[in-house]
Motif scaffolding. Sequence first.
Motif, PDB file in Angstrom:
ATOM      1  N   LEU A  49       0.823  -1.208   0.000  1.00  0.00           N
ATOM      2  CA  LEU A  49       0.000   0.000   0.000  1.00  0.00           C
ATOM      3  C   LEU A  49       0.858   1.260   0.000  1.00  0.00           C
ATOM      4  CD1 LEU A  49      -2.892  -1.024   2.414  1.00  0.00           C
ATOM      5  CD2 LEU A  49      -2.965  -0.805  -0.076  1.00  0.00           C
ATOM      6  N   ILE A  50       1.958   1.259   0.781  1.00  0.00           N
ATOM      7  CA  ILE A  50       2.865   2.414   0.805  1.00  0.00           C
ATOM      8  C   ILE A  50       3.512   2.573  -0.575  1.00  0.00           C
ATOM      9  CG2 ILE A  50       5.016   3.304   1.773  1.00  0.00           C
ATOM     10  CD1 ILE A  50       4.157   2.066   4.443  1.00  0.00           C
ATOM     11  N   LEU A  51       3.975   1.465  -1.139  1.00  0.00           N
ATOM     12  CA  LEU A  51       4.582   1.511  -2.466  1.00  0.00           C
ATOM     13  C   LEU A  51       3.575   2.024  -3.496  1.00  0.00           C
ATOM     14  CD1 LEU A  51       7.041   0.881  -4.263  1.00  0.00           C
ATOM     15  CD2 LEU A  51       6.068  -1.391  -4.576  1.00  0.00           C
ATOM     16  N   LEU A  52       2.343   1.560  -3.420  1.00  0.00           N
ATOM     17  CA  LEU A  52       1.297   2.011  -4.330  1.00  0.00           C
ATOM     18  C   LEU A  52       1.060   3.500  -4.169  1.00  0.00           C
ATOM     19  CD1 LEU A  52      -0.734   0.953  -6.440  1.00  0.00           C
ATOM     20  CD2 LEU A  52      -2.355   0.713  -4.575  1.00  0.00           C
ATOM     21  N   PHE A  53       1.008   4.011  -2.950  1.00  0.00           N
ATOM     22  CA  PHE A  53       0.807   5.435  -2.692  1.00  0.00           C
ATOM     23  C   PHE A  53       1.977   6.258  -3.241  1.00  0.00           C
ATOM     24  CE2 PHE A  53       1.489   9.110   0.075  1.00  0.00           C
ATOM     25  CZ  PHE A  53       0.312   9.799  -0.166  1.00  0.00           C
ATOM     26  N   VAL A  54       3.223   5.813  -2.941  1.00  0.00           N
ATOM     27  CA  VAL A  54       4.414   6.545  -3.393  1.00  0.00           C
ATOM     28  C   VAL A  54       4.488   6.543  -4.920  1.00  0.00           C
ATOM     29  CG1 VAL A  54       6.947   6.501  -3.409  1.00  0.00           C
ATOM     30  CG2 VAL A  54       5.710   6.178  -1.269  1.00  0.00           C
ATOM     31  N   LEU A  55       4.260   5.398  -5.547  1.00  0.00           N
ATOM     32  CA  LEU A  55       4.290   5.342  -7.005  1.00  0.00           C
ATOM     33  C   LEU A  55       3.195   6.226  -7.611  1.00  0.00           C
ATOM     34  CD1 LEU A  55       5.021   1.586  -7.784  1.00  0.00           C
ATOM     35  CD2 LEU A  55       6.513   3.542  -8.158  1.00  0.00           C
ATOM     36  N   ASN A  56       2.042   6.236  -6.997  1.00  0.00           N
ATOM     37  CA  ASN A  56       0.951   7.066  -7.479  1.00  0.00           C
ATOM     38  C   ASN A  56       1.328   8.547  -7.401  1.00  0.00           C
ATOM     39  OD1 ASN A  56      -1.564   7.606  -8.524  1.00  0.00           O
ATOM     40  ND2 ASN A  56      -2.552   7.661  -6.532  1.00  0.00           N
ATOM     41  N   VAL A  57       1.912   8.955  -6.280  1.00  0.00           N
ATOM     42  CA  VAL A  57       2.273  10.366  -6.097  1.00  0.00           C
ATOM     43  C   VAL A  57       3.454  10.741  -6.986  1.00  0.00           C
ATOM     44  CG1 VAL A  57       3.202  12.025  -4.430  1.00  0.00           C
ATOM     45  CG2 VAL A  57       1.333  10.530  -3.773  1.00  0.00           C
ATOM     46  N   LEU A  58       4.474   9.919  -7.033  1.00  0.00           N
ATOM     47  CA  LEU A  58       5.705  10.280  -7.731  1.00  0.00           C
ATOM     48  C   LEU A  58       5.707   9.933  -9.218  1.00  0.00           C
ATOM     49  CD1 LEU A  58       8.374   9.231  -5.087  1.00  0.00           C
ATOM     50  CD2 LEU A  58       7.508  11.510  -5.568  1.00  0.00           C
ATOM     51  N   LEU A  59       4.955   8.939  -9.627  1.00  0.00           N
ATOM     52  CA  LEU A  59       5.067   8.474 -11.005  1.00  0.00           C
ATOM     53  C   LEU A  59       3.758   8.599 -11.778  1.00  0.00           C
ATOM     54  CD1 LEU A  59       7.088   7.167 -12.967  1.00  0.00           C
ATOM     55  CD2 LEU A  59       6.240   4.958 -12.221  1.00  0.00           C
ATOM     56  N   TYR A  60       2.711   8.008 -11.299  1.00  0.00           N
ATOM     57  CA  TYR A  60       1.484   7.921 -12.079  1.00  0.00           C
ATOM     58  C   TYR A  60       0.799   9.269 -12.268  1.00  0.00           C
ATOM     59  CZ  TYR A  60       1.969   2.883 -11.420  1.00  0.00           C
ATOM     60  OH  TYR A  60       2.432   1.610 -11.414  1.00  0.00           O
TER      61      TYR A  60
END
Length: 143
Positions: free
Chosen positions: A18-29
């Motif tokens: 979930l943390i990885l999903l949040f970080v990827l969403n904020v920084l990449l997606y």
Amino acid sequence: MITVIPDISLVYQMINFLILLFVLNVLLYKPIRKVLLERKAKIQGLESGVEKATADLVSQEESYKNGLRQARSEGLKEKEAFVEEASKQEREIIDQINQKAQANLARIKKQVADETEQARKTLEKEVAVFAKAIGEKILGRAL
């Protein structure tokens, strides 16, 4: 058969995901989606600009063609007016020349008639002298 016993590591893995999903969403997606949406909006703006420019070009071309047709029409009308005016002036000049020629002809006829009449009067005065001279020559004697 193998049995899996759930332990606390499963919870850590879920939290990590979930943390990885949040970080990827904020920084990449989100930035990639934002760039894609901006690019799409820019392309749509350019397409609408191209369509507007094309429509303006077509309307300007039609306006140019209409103006050209109108200018040609006006030019032909002016040309016809000039030709008509020139024909009218030509007829007036020809009429004036004919009138002058008729006047000159009448004057010359009168002059010829006057000169003929004057010559006749002069000859009538001299007819007696010439008749006497001819008669003497014919008869061969002098009177």
